[in-house]
Each structure stands twice: as structure tokens, then as C-alpha cells.
Design a protein around this motif. Structure first.
Motif, PDB file in Angstrom:
ATOM      1  N   GLU A 147       0.819  -1.214   0.000  1.00 54.08           N
ATOM      2  CA  GLU A 147       0.000   0.000   0.000  1.00 54.08           C
ATOM      3  C   GLU A 147       0.854   1.265   0.000  1.00 54.08           C
ATOM      4  OE1 GLU A 147      -2.369  -2.728   2.831  1.00 54.08           O
ATOM      5  OE2 GLU A 147      -0.605  -2.928   1.569  1.00 54.08           O
TER       6      GLU A 147
ATOM      7  N   THR B  28       1.762   4.510   5.082  1.00 56.64           N
ATOM      8  CA  THR B  28       0.536   3.736   5.269  1.00 56.64           C
ATOM      9  C   THR B  28       0.349   3.467   6.754  1.00 56.64           C
ATOM     10  OG1 THR B  28       0.737   2.680   3.104  1.00 56.64           O
ATOM     11  CG2 THR B  28      -0.642   1.569   4.731  1.00 56.64           C
TER      12      THR B  28
ATOM     13  N   THR C 191      -3.208   5.526   3.106  1.00 54.57           N
ATOM     14  CA  THR C 191      -1.925   5.850   2.491  1.00 54.57           C
ATOM     15  C   THR C 191      -1.921   7.300   2.022  1.00 54.57           C
ATOM     16  OG1 THR C 191      -1.505   3.583   1.766  1.00 54.57           O
ATOM     17  CG2 THR C 191      -0.369   5.325   0.558  1.00 54.57           C
TER      18      THR C 191
END
Length: 425
Positions: A300, A336, A388
């Protein structure tokens, strides 16, 4: 082309997020998926290790590319299953063969591979229940802390790092005799403790050529200051500030090239990702572990920084033409932060309604353990939603992630407030 992603977590939502942006993708399917993938793809209720059902889905929907997210189907041989089936063999599978997947499926095999190909790692020995006494004796030869690793797959939780000698010997017995991690700990690797700072390096290879994706650092423990139980990952930062050009050059020459070359020398069919968990000891990199897929939640943070068309990259993997690719990387930092259910990584409840997702601005929402109940999004796992953010440096990016997390709500929601605490600004 029509593409199928296997998996249901944040990693798979991130793959879907990138693939859905590609003009090369006509229809996108995710099996089984989550509430996030449902918004940009078609979720199909098929288990990731039900190869017969996956084949039926592939045939029905004219799938031309399969992207395998989690490790279980890879270790169980899904790539070989496709290669050996006349109706499936022309489909591009992103994921290594069963032999290649042993790099993650067996800690002992990974250590042997590193020894054969002269890849720097910690000294080790492996033991079974029959050699328990020898294992305890080996622990006594080491200085604390003591590192015990279940040989097989344990969902990222099969590693114990212990300070006390007697506790280490007791836990070894729990793993081998009492099957603390089930079949995964029928064999245990004991290795020397390496003192340093960790990072993850991700490589995409077609079996001959490779590209190195951005570095990342994840935070495994549930508690702030890296305390408490190991989890699947509480957050990640990319790039890693201390991985400068000189250090990355060492990683490439001492670890990445020997790994890819070693796979080729052993005639292992490997088309997919190699996750290399590293530790910087002094100024030298050493390998802690291999995974044979992208990490979660590192994916991510890493993939949003890759500007290339992901489907095009995967086509080059299938054609073994990755040497023709130049990666374009967003110079900004990505952070993230993972929200988790109260009680995780131990017992937790599911089915809690999640609100506030639509209020999040200037960050990307990646679903991990979520599903729809009617028109409501509810929790469906320990790790629930990752936020994120990108900015000029990781501190600014983190500020965005934390500001947006405050807009999210579900009963018992927890998250770490100190992601990046050990990194210099």
C-alpha cells in the motif's frame, strides 16, 4: 484483457487500484475480494486455494492474466497447476512455481538457498521434535536474544525473539512438541540475532531479468515503540530514508543479483515478486527472510509510488522482457497506517459498521478486512483499513494519514500513532 486477482486484503485492493487504472485492462475480477475491491472490480466468492473453482472462473470469464496476492496458493502450486493444464498454460500467472515458493514456504530451504549462493544472512541450525535436546543445546551456545522461527507458513506470526534462555528452551519445546504454530512448527530454525535496523526490498522478476521496486519499512508489532505481539503489519513507509545509493548498490550486488541468478541456476520457474526482508548491520545488508509475493501493508506504500502501468509490467514478466522496462518512481514519500480491530492479533469481533470513509481527502483508502452487509461496510478481519498518503517527506505524509484516520470510525478501532518513530527525518 480480463484479469483476475486472488486475495482479499489490502495488498489485493492496492493491486486492483493500480490495475483498474490501466487501459490494457478490460474487466477486473477479485476472488474473494473485499468491500474496497467491490467498488472497482467484480468480486467472486472463490477461495484462493480452490484451484478447480479458480479454473472454472478463468474459463468462464476468459481471464488472460492471474495475479496471485497471498502466499498459500503459491506454496500449494497454483502456478504449476496452470502451467500443466492445456486450457490454462497460455495465461500469464504473476507468481512463482511451487519450487520457487519454497523460499517462503520453508525457512530451512531459504537458508540453504542463501548458503549455496553466498547471500549474507544470520548463522542458523534447524531442528525437529526428534532433535529437541540438540536444539536446546544449540540455544545455549548463542548469546541473547534468541530467534526461533517456525519453518512453515504461520501468517507472519511464526517468529519468536526471546531474551531469557529458559524461556527460549521452553518455547522451542512448545513449537516442536506442542505444535504452537501447528504444522508450521514441526521444524524450527534457530538463528543468531542480528542487531540493526530492518527494511524491505521488493523485486519483480521474469526469471531472467528484474526491476527493483521502491524500498519500504513496515512495523509488525501491535504496540507503540515496537512492543507487544507480532501482527501482519501495522503500517509502512516508503522509501526508507537510510537506504542511500551506496547501500542500495550493496544490496543489488550482494543480494538481489545472486538471488535472481541463483533461481536461474537451479532452473526454478520464477515469474513474480521477491520480497527480501533485510537488516542493516553496521553498513552491510543481511537477509532475514524471503517472501514470494508483495508484503502487506508495504504494498500500500510501494505501489502508489510506481508510475508505470502495472498491467504492462506484468506483460513484460510473462514475455521475459523486463530488461526493456524503465521504472518511473514518484519521488515523494508514501506512508501507510493500518487500522485494526480491538483485540487483534488475538481474539477480536467482526461485523462492526465502518463510517467516515467518504470523508477522507488527499489520502488513498485501501480496504483490508472489510465486506458489505447490505449497503453498509463492516469489519471482516483483524486489520481493517489502511490509509496511504504521499508528500515531500514521510513526516508530512504521516500527518495526512493520521488526520484522515480521525475521520474513520468503527467500534474498538485501534492504530499505532508512532509509525516511523525510529527513522531520522
Amino acid at each position: 484483457m480480463n484479469i483476475l486477482i486472488l486475495g482479499s486484503g489490502g495488498r489485493e485492493h492496492t493491486f486492483a487500484y493500480k490495475i483498474a487504472q490501466s487501459d490494457l485492462c478490460d474487466q477486473l475480477f477479485v476472488a474473494p475480494g473485499n468491500a474496497g475491491t467491490a467498488a472497482i472490480a467484480t468480486n467472486v466468492s472463490v477461495a484462493v486455494t480452490d484451484f478447480a473453482e479458480i479454473k472454472a472462473l478463468v474459463r468462464k470469464e476468459n481471464i488472460e492474466m492471474l495475479v496471485v496476492g497471498p502466499e498459500d496458493p503459491l506454496v500449494q502450486g497454483i502456478s504449476d497447476y496452470f502451467q500443466e493444464d492445456a486450457e490454462l498454460k497460455d495465461i500469464v500467472v504473476i507468481g512463482p512455481s511451487k519450487r520457487g515458493a519454497l523460499l517462503e514456504g520453508s525457512k530451512e530451504r531459504a537458508k540453504e538457498f542463501m548458503a549455496i549462493h553466498h547471500i549474507p544472512t544470520a548463522a542458523y541450525q534447524s531442528f525437529t521434535e526428534e532433535s529437541l535436546v540438540a536444539g536446546k543445546a544449540f540455544i545455549e551456545t548463542l548469546a541473547p536474544p534468541y530467534v526461533l522461527k517456525a519453518d512453515g507458513l504461520a501468517a507472519g506470526k511464526g517468529v519468536l525473539i526471546l531474551q531469557d534462555l529458559e524461556e527460549a528452551k521452553t518455547e522451542l519445546e512448545n513449537m516442536l512438541t506442542n505444535k504452537k504454530f501447528g504444522a508450521a512448527s514441526e521444524k524450527v530454525v534457530i538463528e543468531e540475532f542480528l542487531d540493526g535496523i530492518e527494511l524491505s526490498v521488493f523485486v519483480l522478476t521474469d526469471g531472467k531479468n528484474y526491476v527493483t521496486l521502491p524500498t519500504a519499512k513496515d512495523y509488525k508489532r501491535i504496540g507503540e515503540g515496537d512492543t507487544g505481539l507480532n501482527t501482519g503489519g501495522m503500517g509502512a513507509i516508503s522509501p526508507v530514508p537510510f537506504a542511500d545509493a551506496a547501500f542500495m548498490s550493496k544490496i543489488e550486488e550482494q543480494i538481489i543479483k545472486p538471488t535472481v541468478d541463483g533461481l536461474a541456476k537451479e532452473n526454478i520457474d520464477y515469474k513474480g515478486f521477491i520480497f527480501i526482508g533485510l537488516i542493516k548491520v553496521g553498513n552491510d545488508p543481511k537477509v532475514i527472510e524471503y517472501n514470494v509475493r508483495m508484503g502487506d501493508p508495504e504494498t500500500e506504500a510501494v505501489l502508489p509510488r510506481v508510475k508505470n502501468d502495472l498491467v504492462s509490467l506484468f506483460q513484460h514478466v510473462g514475455n521475459q522482457t523486463l530488461d526493456q522496462v524503465k521504472l518511473e518512481i514518484d519521488k515523494r514519500s508514501a506512508t501507510t497506517v493500518m487500522t485494526v480491530s480491538g483485540g487483534y492479533p488475538e481474539a477480536y469481533e467482526k461485523g462492526k459498521e465502518i463510517t467516515g470513509i467518504e470523508s477522507i481527502e488527499d489520502s488513498i483508502v485501501f480496504h483490508a478486512g472489510t465486506k458489505f452487509e447490505g449497503d453498509k461496510v463492516v469489519t471482516n478481519g483483524g486489520r481493517v483499513i489502511a490509509i496511504t498518503s504521499l508528500d515531500d517527506n514521510f513526516k508530512k505524509a504521516l500527518q495526512k494519514s493520521y488526520q484522515n484516520i480521525k475521520k474513520l470510525h468503527f467500534d474498538t478501532m485501534c492504530y499505532r500513532k508512532d509509525i516511523g518513530f525510529d527513522l531520522a527525518p
